[in-house]
Design a protein around this motif. Structure first.
Motif, PDB file in Angstrom:
ATOM      1  N   ILE A 289       0.839  -1.206   0.000  1.00 32.56           N
ATOM      2  CA  ILE A 289       0.000   0.000   0.000  1.00 32.56           C
ATOM      3  C   ILE A 289       0.869   1.249   0.000  1.00 32.56           C
ATOM      4  O   ILE A 289       0.606   2.217  -0.728  1.00 32.56           O
ATOM      5  N   ALA A 290       1.920   1.223   0.820  1.00 31.25           N
ATOM      6  CA  ALA A 290       2.843   2.362   0.825  1.00 31.25           C
ATOM      7  C   ALA A 290       3.531   2.532  -0.525  1.00 31.25           C
ATOM      8  O   ALA A 290       3.839   3.649  -0.939  1.00 31.25           O
ATOM      9  N   ARG A 291       3.745   1.415  -1.233  1.00 32.04           N
ATOM     10  CA  ARG A 291       4.365   1.474  -2.557  1.00 32.04           C
ATOM     11  C   ARG A 291       3.480   2.193  -3.572  1.00 32.04           C
ATOM     12  O   ARG A 291       3.957   2.959  -4.402  1.00 32.04           O
ATOM     13  N   ILE A 292       2.163   1.973  -3.512  1.00 25.90           N
ATOM     14  CA  ILE A 292       1.276   2.550  -4.511  1.00 25.90           C
ATOM     15  C   ILE A 292       0.683   3.878  -4.072  1.00 25.90           C
ATOM     16  O   ILE A 292       0.156   4.623  -4.908  1.00 25.90           O
ATOM     17  N   ALA A 293       0.765   4.189  -2.766  1.00 23.69           N
ATOM     18  CA  ALA A 293       0.117   5.416  -2.278  1.00 23.69           C
ATOM     19  C   ALA A 293       0.765   6.668  -2.852  1.00 23.69           C
ATOM     20  O   ALA A 293       0.116   7.721  -2.927  1.00 23.69           O
ATOM     21  N   GLY A 294       2.017   6.585  -3.245  1.00 23.39           N
ATOM     22  CA  GLY A 294       2.710   7.753  -3.776  1.00 23.39           C
ATOM     23  C   GLY A 294       2.828   7.797  -5.278  1.00 23.39           C
ATOM     24  O   GLY A 294       3.568   8.636  -5.813  1.00 23.39           O
ATOM     25  N   GLU A 295       2.131   6.907  -5.988  1.00 21.27           N
ATOM     26  CA  GLU A 295       2.219   6.882  -7.446  1.00 21.27           C
ATOM     27  C   GLU A 295       1.416   8.025  -8.063  1.00 21.27           C
ATOM     28  O   GLU A 295       0.275   8.275  -7.688  1.00 21.27           O
ATOM     29  N   THR A 296       2.031   8.699  -9.032  1.00 24.74           N
ATOM     30  CA  THR A 296       1.387   9.841  -9.689  1.00 24.74           C
ATOM     31  C   THR A 296       1.050   9.558 -11.146  1.00 24.74           C
ATOM     32  O   THR A 296      -0.020   9.956 -11.627  1.00 24.74           O
TER      33      THR A 296
END
Length: 374
Positions: A289-296
Protein backbone atom coordinates in the motif's frame (compact mmCIF):
# COMPACT_ATOMS: atom_id res chain seq x y z
CA UNK A 1 64.94 -25.86 29.24
CA UNK A 2 61.63 -25.57 31.08
CA UNK A 3 60.07 -28.65 32.67
CA UNK A 4 56.86 -27.87 30.75
CA UNK A 5 58.65 -28.19 27.40
CA UNK A 6 59.08 -31.54 25.71
CA UNK A 7 62.17 -31.93 23.51
CA UNK A 8 60.09 -33.93 21.03
CA UNK A 9 58.06 -30.84 20.39
CA UNK A 10 61.01 -29.12 18.84
CA UNK A 11 62.93 -26.11 20.06
CA UNK A 12 60.90 -23.20 21.35
CA UNK A 13 57.49 -24.98 21.31
CA UNK A 14 55.25 -25.38 24.37
CA UNK A 15 53.98 -28.95 24.84
CA UNK A 16 50.62 -27.89 26.35
CA UNK A 17 49.56 -25.22 23.88
CA UNK A 18 51.66 -26.00 20.86
CA UNK A 19 52.65 -22.34 20.49
CA UNK A 20 56.18 -21.13 19.95
CA UNK A 21 57.75 -19.87 23.15
CA UNK A 22 60.18 -17.73 21.23
CA UNK A 23 57.59 -15.95 19.08
CA UNK A 24 56.59 -12.30 19.40
CA UNK A 25 54.78 -11.75 22.70
CA UNK A 26 51.05 -11.08 22.49
CA UNK A 27 49.32 -7.93 23.66
CA UNK A 28 48.44 -9.65 26.92
CA UNK A 29 52.08 -10.67 27.45
CA UNK A 30 53.32 -7.15 26.72
CA UNK A 31 50.91 -5.66 29.23
CA UNK A 32 51.78 -8.28 31.86
CA UNK A 33 48.14 -9.38 32.19
CA UNK A 34 46.25 -12.55 31.39
CA UNK A 35 43.59 -10.44 29.64
CA UNK A 36 44.26 -8.46 26.47
CA UNK A 37 44.03 -4.70 26.61
CA UNK A 38 40.67 -3.24 25.58
CA UNK A 39 39.68 0.19 24.41
CA UNK A 40 37.09 1.96 26.56
CA UNK A 41 33.49 2.02 25.39
CA UNK A 42 33.62 5.71 24.59
CA UNK A 43 36.55 5.26 22.21
CA UNK A 44 34.29 5.02 19.13
CA UNK A 45 32.60 8.30 20.03
CA UNK A 46 35.99 9.90 20.59
CA UNK A 47 37.29 8.68 17.23
CA UNK A 48 34.11 9.92 15.53
CA UNK A 49 34.41 13.36 17.14
CA UNK A 50 38.09 13.66 16.19
CA UNK A 51 37.27 12.56 12.64
CA UNK A 52 34.64 15.28 12.29
CA UNK A 53 36.96 17.93 13.73
CA UNK A 54 39.78 16.91 11.38
CA UNK A 55 37.50 16.63 8.31
CA UNK A 56 36.40 20.28 8.50
CA UNK A 57 39.86 21.91 8.11
CA UNK A 58 40.91 19.23 5.62
CA UNK A 59 37.85 20.01 3.51
CA UNK A 60 38.47 23.75 3.71
CA UNK A 61 42.13 23.32 2.82
CA UNK A 62 41.18 21.21 -0.17
CA UNK A 63 38.62 23.73 -1.39
CA UNK A 64 35.67 21.43 -0.69
CA UNK A 65 32.47 23.30 0.14
CA UNK A 66 29.97 20.44 0.10
CA UNK A 67 28.95 18.96 3.44
CA UNK A 68 28.61 15.59 1.71
CA UNK A 69 32.31 15.65 0.82
CA UNK A 70 33.18 16.59 4.39
CA UNK A 71 31.08 13.70 5.61
CA UNK A 72 32.89 11.25 3.32
CA UNK A 73 36.25 12.47 4.62
CA UNK A 74 35.04 12.11 8.22
CA UNK A 75 33.76 8.58 7.48
CA UNK A 76 37.10 7.50 6.03
CA UNK A 77 38.97 8.99 8.96
CA UNK A 78 36.60 7.24 11.37
CA UNK A 79 37.12 3.82 9.77
CA UNK A 80 40.90 3.98 9.30
CA UNK A 81 41.52 5.88 12.53
CA UNK A 82 39.54 3.33 14.51
CA UNK A 83 41.49 0.52 12.87
CA UNK A 84 44.86 2.09 13.65
CA UNK A 85 43.94 2.74 17.28
CA UNK A 86 42.48 -0.74 17.80
CA UNK A 87 45.46 -2.42 16.13
CA UNK A 88 47.81 -0.54 18.42
CA UNK A 89 45.97 -1.42 21.64
CA UNK A 90 43.94 -4.59 21.00
CA UNK A 91 45.74 -6.28 18.13
CA UNK A 92 44.93 -6.74 14.45
CA UNK A 93 42.20 -9.33 14.97
CA UNK A 94 40.07 -7.03 17.12
CA UNK A 95 40.95 -4.14 14.82
CA UNK A 96 39.42 -5.96 11.85
CA UNK A 97 36.27 -6.55 13.86
CA UNK A 98 36.08 -2.86 14.72
CA UNK A 99 36.54 -1.95 11.04
CA UNK A 100 33.49 -4.01 10.08
CA UNK A 101 31.50 -2.44 12.92
CA UNK A 102 32.57 1.03 11.82
CA UNK A 103 31.55 0.34 8.21
CA UNK A 104 28.12 -0.80 9.42
CA UNK A 105 27.67 2.42 11.41
CA UNK A 106 28.76 4.53 8.45
CA UNK A 107 26.30 2.72 6.18
CA UNK A 108 23.52 3.24 8.73
CA UNK A 109 24.24 6.97 8.95
CA UNK A 110 24.45 7.21 5.16
CA UNK A 111 20.90 5.85 4.98
CA UNK A 112 19.51 7.62 8.05
CA UNK A 113 20.76 11.16 7.44
CA UNK A 114 18.99 11.67 4.06
CA UNK A 115 15.80 10.17 5.50
CA UNK A 116 15.91 12.38 8.57
CA UNK A 117 16.70 15.41 6.41
CA UNK A 118 13.74 14.63 4.14
CA UNK A 119 11.34 14.27 7.05
CA UNK A 120 12.65 17.41 8.73
CA UNK A 121 12.39 19.49 5.56
CA UNK A 122 8.87 18.24 4.88
CA UNK A 123 7.71 18.95 8.42
CA UNK A 124 9.34 22.39 8.49
CA UNK A 125 7.74 23.50 5.23
CA UNK A 126 4.47 21.57 5.54
CA UNK A 127 3.29 22.81 8.93
CA UNK A 128 2.95 26.39 7.66
CA UNK A 129 -0.59 25.91 6.36
CA UNK A 130 -1.49 22.43 7.63
CA UNK A 131 -4.58 23.07 9.73
CA UNK A 132 -8.19 21.81 9.96
CA UNK A 133 -9.28 24.24 7.22
CA UNK A 134 -6.65 22.85 4.83
CA UNK A 135 -7.78 19.28 5.54
CA UNK A 136 -11.50 19.96 5.18
CA UNK A 137 -11.73 22.11 2.02
CA UNK A 138 -11.16 21.52 -1.68
CA UNK A 139 -9.68 23.70 -4.42
CA UNK A 140 -13.01 24.84 -5.89
CA UNK A 141 -12.75 28.44 -7.19
CA UNK A 142 -9.12 28.66 -5.96
CA UNK A 143 -6.49 29.50 -8.56
CA UNK A 144 -2.90 28.36 -8.31
CA UNK A 145 -1.58 31.58 -6.75
CA UNK A 146 -4.55 32.31 -4.47
CA UNK A 147 -4.41 31.80 -0.74
CA UNK A 148 -6.66 29.20 0.84
CA UNK A 149 -7.89 25.95 -0.56
CA UNK A 150 -7.26 22.48 0.79
CA UNK A 151 -6.78 18.80 0.08
CA UNK A 152 -10.05 17.23 1.21
CA UNK A 153 -10.90 16.16 -2.34
CA UNK A 154 -7.41 14.68 -2.79
CA UNK A 155 -7.67 12.74 0.48
CA UNK A 156 -11.01 11.28 -0.61
CA UNK A 157 -9.56 10.29 -3.98
CA UNK A 158 -6.45 8.67 -2.48
CA UNK A 159 -8.41 6.69 0.11
CA UNK A 160 -10.88 5.39 -2.47
CA UNK A 161 -8.33 4.58 -5.16
CA UNK A 162 -5.84 2.91 -2.82
CA UNK A 163 -8.65 1.11 -0.97
CA UNK A 164 -10.13 -0.33 -4.15
CA UNK A 165 -6.67 -1.35 -5.37
CA UNK A 166 -6.06 -3.14 -2.07
CA UNK A 167 -9.41 -4.95 -2.26
CA UNK A 168 -8.45 -6.19 -5.73
CA UNK A 169 -4.73 -6.93 -5.24
CA UNK A 170 -4.57 -8.34 -1.71
CA UNK A 171 -6.77 -11.43 -2.26
CA UNK A 172 -5.21 -12.15 -5.66
CA UNK A 173 -1.68 -11.81 -4.30
CA UNK A 174 -2.47 -13.88 -1.20
CA UNK A 175 -4.07 -16.74 -3.14
CA UNK A 176 -1.25 -16.71 -5.70
CA UNK A 177 1.34 -16.98 -2.94
CA UNK A 178 -0.59 -19.84 -1.30
CA UNK A 179 -0.65 -21.68 -4.62
CA UNK A 180 3.09 -21.21 -5.21
CA UNK A 181 4.05 -22.38 -1.71
CA UNK A 182 1.47 -25.07 -0.95
CA UNK A 183 0.37 -26.44 -4.32
CA UNK A 184 2.62 -25.13 -7.08
CA UNK A 185 4.67 -27.73 -8.89
CA UNK A 186 5.95 -28.05 -12.43
CA UNK A 187 5.90 -25.64 -15.34
CA UNK A 188 2.82 -23.69 -14.31
CA UNK A 189 4.34 -22.66 -10.97
CA UNK A 190 7.61 -21.69 -12.68
CA UNK A 191 5.69 -19.64 -15.23
CA UNK A 192 3.71 -17.84 -12.53
CA UNK A 193 6.92 -17.13 -10.59
CA UNK A 194 8.57 -15.77 -13.72
CA UNK A 195 5.71 -13.39 -14.50
CA UNK A 196 5.56 -12.22 -10.88
CA UNK A 197 9.25 -11.36 -11.09
CA UNK A 198 8.66 -9.51 -14.35
CA UNK A 199 5.71 -7.56 -12.92
CA UNK A 200 7.82 -6.49 -9.94
CA UNK A 201 9.97 -4.34 -12.24
CA UNK A 202 7.18 -2.86 -14.35
CA UNK A 203 7.27 0.97 -14.29
CA UNK A 204 4.09 2.59 -13.05
CA UNK A 205 3.63 4.46 -16.33
CA UNK A 206 3.44 1.12 -18.19
CA UNK A 207 0.65 -0.10 -15.92
CA UNK A 208 -1.16 3.18 -16.54
CA UNK A 209 -0.76 2.85 -20.31
CA UNK A 210 -2.13 -0.70 -20.20
CA UNK A 211 -5.32 0.39 -18.44
CA UNK A 212 -5.52 3.46 -20.71
CA UNK A 213 -5.49 1.22 -23.78
CA UNK A 214 -8.43 -0.71 -22.37
CA UNK A 215 -10.25 2.54 -21.68
CA UNK A 216 -9.70 3.65 -25.26
CA UNK A 217 -11.09 0.36 -26.55
CA UNK A 218 -14.16 0.74 -24.33
CA UNK A 219 -14.38 4.48 -25.07
CA UNK A 220 -14.54 5.22 -21.35
CA UNK A 221 -14.02 8.60 -19.73
CA UNK A 222 -11.42 9.10 -16.97
CA UNK A 223 -12.62 7.88 -13.59
CA UNK A 224 -11.10 6.91 -10.26
CA UNK A 225 -11.55 3.16 -10.55
CA UNK A 226 -9.31 3.10 -13.62
CA UNK A 227 -6.48 4.43 -11.46
CA UNK A 228 -7.26 1.72 -8.90
CA UNK A 229 -6.82 -0.96 -11.56
CA UNK A 230 -3.39 0.37 -12.50
CA UNK A 231 -2.37 0.59 -8.84
CA UNK A 232 -3.57 -2.98 -8.30
CA UNK A 233 -1.26 -4.17 -11.09
CA UNK A 234 1.66 -2.56 -9.26
CA UNK A 235 0.57 -3.94 -5.90
CA UNK A 236 -0.01 -7.61 -6.80
CA UNK A 237 3.65 -8.69 -7.26
CA UNK A 238 4.69 -7.02 -4.00
CA UNK A 239 1.94 -8.86 -2.10
CA UNK A 240 2.81 -12.16 -3.77
CA UNK A 241 6.52 -11.92 -2.99
CA UNK A 242 6.10 -10.81 0.65
CA UNK A 243 3.36 -13.37 1.37
CA UNK A 244 5.34 -16.14 -0.29
CA UNK A 245 8.35 -15.48 1.93
CA UNK A 246 6.19 -15.41 5.06
CA UNK A 247 4.51 -18.71 4.20
CA UNK A 248 7.88 -20.35 3.63
CA UNK A 249 8.88 -19.41 7.19
CA UNK A 250 6.09 -21.50 8.68
CA UNK A 251 7.67 -24.76 9.97
CA UNK A 252 6.67 -27.87 8.05
CA UNK A 253 6.17 -29.65 11.37
CA UNK A 254 3.00 -27.61 11.94
CA UNK A 255 1.60 -28.68 8.58
CA UNK A 256 2.55 -32.32 9.16
CA UNK A 257 1.01 -32.36 12.64
CA UNK A 258 -2.25 -30.99 11.32
CA UNK A 259 -2.35 -33.41 8.40
CA UNK A 260 -1.51 -36.30 10.72
CA UNK A 261 -4.66 -35.52 12.70
CA UNK A 262 -6.72 -35.96 9.55
CA UNK A 263 -7.30 -32.26 8.87
CA UNK A 264 -7.71 -31.50 5.15
CA UNK A 265 -4.97 -29.51 3.51
CA UNK A 266 -7.17 -26.49 2.74
CA UNK A 267 -8.23 -26.31 6.36
CA UNK A 268 -4.62 -26.68 7.50
CA UNK A 269 -3.70 -23.70 5.38
CA UNK A 270 -6.67 -21.71 6.64
CA UNK A 271 -6.38 -22.54 10.34
CA UNK A 272 -2.65 -23.18 10.83
CA UNK A 273 -0.45 -21.73 8.11
CA UNK A 274 -2.16 -18.37 7.57
CA UNK A 275 -2.69 -17.52 11.28
CA UNK A 276 0.96 -18.34 11.98
CA UNK A 277 2.19 -15.96 9.28
CA UNK A 278 -0.55 -13.31 9.52
CA UNK A 279 1.82 -10.76 11.04
CA UNK A 280 4.28 -10.87 8.17
CA UNK A 281 1.50 -11.03 5.57
CA UNK A 282 -0.16 -7.92 7.00
CA UNK A 283 3.14 -6.07 7.04
CA UNK A 284 3.76 -7.05 3.41
CA UNK A 285 0.33 -5.80 2.35
CA UNK A 286 0.94 -2.49 4.11
CA UNK A 287 4.31 -2.15 2.39
CA UNK A 288 2.54 -2.70 -0.91
CA UNK A 289 0.00 0.00 0.00
CA UNK A 290 2.84 2.36 0.83
CA UNK A 291 4.37 1.47 -2.56
CA UNK A 292 1.28 2.55 -4.51
CA UNK A 293 0.12 5.42 -2.28
CA UNK A 294 2.71 7.75 -3.78
CA UNK A 295 2.22 6.88 -7.45
CA UNK A 296 1.39 9.84 -9.69
CA UNK A 297 1.76 8.68 -13.31
CA UNK A 298 -1.18 6.21 -13.43
CA UNK A 299 -3.49 8.70 -11.74
CA UNK A 300 -2.42 11.47 -14.10
CA UNK A 301 -3.11 9.27 -17.14
CA UNK A 302 -6.36 7.66 -16.04
CA UNK A 303 -8.03 9.98 -13.52
CA UNK A 304 -6.84 13.41 -14.69
CA UNK A 305 -7.50 15.04 -11.34
CA UNK A 306 -10.24 17.40 -10.23
CA UNK A 307 -10.62 20.38 -7.94
CA UNK A 308 -14.08 19.21 -6.87
CA UNK A 309 -15.03 16.65 -4.24
CA UNK A 310 -16.03 13.47 -6.07
CA UNK A 311 -17.16 10.64 -3.82
CA UNK A 312 -17.94 8.30 -6.73
CA UNK A 313 -14.80 6.56 -8.04
CA UNK A 314 -16.76 5.06 -10.96
CA UNK A 315 -17.83 8.32 -12.57
CA UNK A 316 -15.82 11.43 -13.37
CA UNK A 317 -12.32 12.57 -12.58
CA UNK A 318 -10.80 12.44 -9.11
CA UNK A 319 -7.74 13.85 -7.48
CA UNK A 320 -5.23 12.14 -5.21
CA UNK A 321 -2.53 13.32 -2.85
CA UNK A 322 0.44 12.54 -5.16
CA UNK A 323 -1.31 14.13 -8.14
CA UNK A 324 -2.27 17.15 -6.03
CA UNK A 325 1.35 17.60 -4.93
CA UNK A 326 2.57 17.39 -8.52
CA UNK A 327 0.00 19.86 -9.84
CA UNK A 328 0.53 22.39 -7.07
CA UNK A 329 4.30 22.30 -7.34
CA UNK A 330 4.23 22.45 -11.16
CA UNK A 331 2.19 25.67 -11.08
CA UNK A 332 4.01 27.28 -8.16
CA UNK A 333 7.32 28.25 -9.74
CA UNK A 334 9.03 27.41 -6.44
CA UNK A 335 7.21 29.97 -4.29
CA UNK A 336 3.79 31.23 -3.30
CA UNK A 337 0.63 29.60 -1.99
CA UNK A 338 0.80 26.61 -4.37
CA UNK A 339 4.32 25.85 -3.17
CA UNK A 340 3.16 25.81 0.46
CA UNK A 341 0.15 23.65 -0.38
CA UNK A 342 2.42 21.12 -2.11
CA UNK A 343 4.60 20.75 0.98
CA UNK A 344 1.58 20.50 3.29
CA UNK A 345 0.08 17.79 1.07
CA UNK A 346 3.42 15.93 1.09
CA UNK A 347 3.44 15.99 4.88
CA UNK A 348 -0.13 14.69 4.91
CA UNK A 349 0.83 11.83 2.58
CA UNK A 350 3.76 10.85 4.81
CA UNK A 351 1.49 10.91 7.86
CA UNK A 352 -1.09 8.83 5.99
CA UNK A 353 1.45 6.11 5.16
CA UNK A 354 2.86 6.20 8.70
CA UNK A 355 -0.58 5.75 10.26
CA UNK A 356 -1.26 2.79 7.97
CA UNK A 357 2.01 1.13 8.96
CA UNK A 358 1.36 1.64 12.68
CA UNK A 359 -2.14 0.22 12.29
CA UNK A 360 -0.74 -2.77 10.41
CA UNK A 361 1.79 -3.49 13.14
CA UNK A 362 -0.88 -3.23 15.83
CA UNK A 363 -3.17 -5.59 13.88
CA UNK A 364 -0.34 -8.04 13.23
CA UNK A 365 0.55 -8.08 16.92
CA UNK A 366 -3.06 -8.60 17.90
CA UNK A 367 -3.64 -11.43 15.42
CA UNK A 368 -0.29 -13.14 15.92
CA UNK A 369 -0.51 -16.60 17.52
CA UNK A 370 0.04 -16.53 21.27
CA UNK A 371 3.15 -18.21 22.66
CA UNK A 372 4.06 -19.41 26.12
CA UNK A 373 6.22 -16.32 26.65
CA UNK A 374 3.20 -13.98 26.38
Amino acid sequence: MSHDQNPADGPGRDSRTGSRTGSTPSVAARTGSLRAARLPRWSNLAVAAVSVLVACPVGLAGGLESKVQWGLIAALLFVFGGYALAARVEGRRQAKDRVVTSVVWVAFLAAFIPLASLVWETVKRGVKILDPYFLSHSMVNISSMDEGGGIYHAIIGSVEQVGLATVIAAPIGLLTAVYLVEYGRGKLAKTVTFFVDVMTGIPSIVAGLFILSLMLLLKAEPFGFAGSLALAILMIPVVVRSTEEMLKLVPNELREASLALGVPKWRTILKVVLPTSIGGITTGVMLAIARIAGETAPVLLLVWGSSYINMDPFHGGQSSLPLYIYQQYATSGGYGASYDRAWAAALTLIAFVMILNLAARALARWKAPKTSGR
